[in-house]
Design a protein around this motif. Sequence first.
Motif, PDB file in Angstrom:
ATOM      1  N   ARG A 254       5.920 -34.809  12.527  1.00 49.72           N
ATOM      2  CA  ARG A 254       6.943 -34.247  11.639  1.00 49.72           C
ATOM      3  C   ARG A 254       7.736 -35.349  10.944  1.00 49.72           C
ATOM      4  O   ARG A 254       8.014 -35.265   9.738  1.00 49.72           O
ATOM      5  CB  ARG A 254       7.870 -33.337  12.436  1.00 49.72           C
ATOM      6  N   GLU A 255       8.066 -36.413  11.701  1.00 48.56           N
ATOM      7  CA  GLU A 255       8.802 -37.522  11.090  1.00 48.56           C
ATOM      8  C   GLU A 255       7.950 -38.254  10.062  1.00 48.56           C
ATOM      9  O   GLU A 255       8.448 -38.656   9.017  1.00 48.56           O
ATOM     10  CB  GLU A 255       9.257 -38.490  12.176  1.00 48.56           C
ATOM     11  N   ARG A 256       6.674 -38.409  10.339  1.00 51.98           N
ATOM     12  CA  ARG A 256       5.790 -39.076   9.372  1.00 51.98           C
ATOM     13  C   ARG A 256       5.672 -38.256   8.090  1.00 51.98           C
ATOM     14  O   ARG A 256       5.695 -38.794   6.988  1.00 51.98           O
ATOM     15  CB  ARG A 256       4.415 -39.281   9.992  1.00 51.98           C
ATOM     16  N   ARG A 257       5.566 -36.940   8.265  1.00 56.37           N
ATOM     17  CA  ARG A 257       5.473 -36.068   7.085  1.00 56.37           C
ATOM     18  C   ARG A 257       6.743 -36.154   6.247  1.00 56.37           C
ATOM     19  O   ARG A 257       6.695 -36.235   5.011  1.00 56.37           O
ATOM     20  CB  ARG A 257       5.234 -34.639   7.542  1.00 56.37           C
ATOM     21  N   ALA A 258       7.903 -36.166   6.915  1.00 57.39           N
ATOM     22  CA  ALA A 258       9.173 -36.274   6.196  1.00 57.39           C
ATOM     23  C   ALA A 258       9.272 -37.618   5.484  1.00 57.39           C
ATOM     24  O   ALA A 258       9.727 -37.691   4.337  1.00 57.39           O
ATOM     25  CB  ALA A 258      10.342 -36.101   7.157  1.00 57.39           C
TER      26      ALA A 258
END
Length: 73
Positions: free
Chosen positions: A37-41
């Motif tokens: 999720r952090e990578r996508r953000a």
Amino acid sequence: MSVTQQYLLDTYRAQRLGTPAPPAPGSGDRLLLRGLRERRAFRRVLAGRAVGGWRRLLPRRAPLTRAARRPPR
């Protein structure tokens, strides 16, 4: 052989050899999902798009449900 059986076999083997036990299956799933999720953000920020999802646009439900459950005066 299932994942649970393999884990139990590895745990037994580690105990017999005096090495540390392996992590339980599924113990790192939450960290993996958080990292994704952090990578996508981060990729959205680099692309110049908004990070927040559609849920941030909706009002909070808790105050509305409390008001609905409150008895009338």
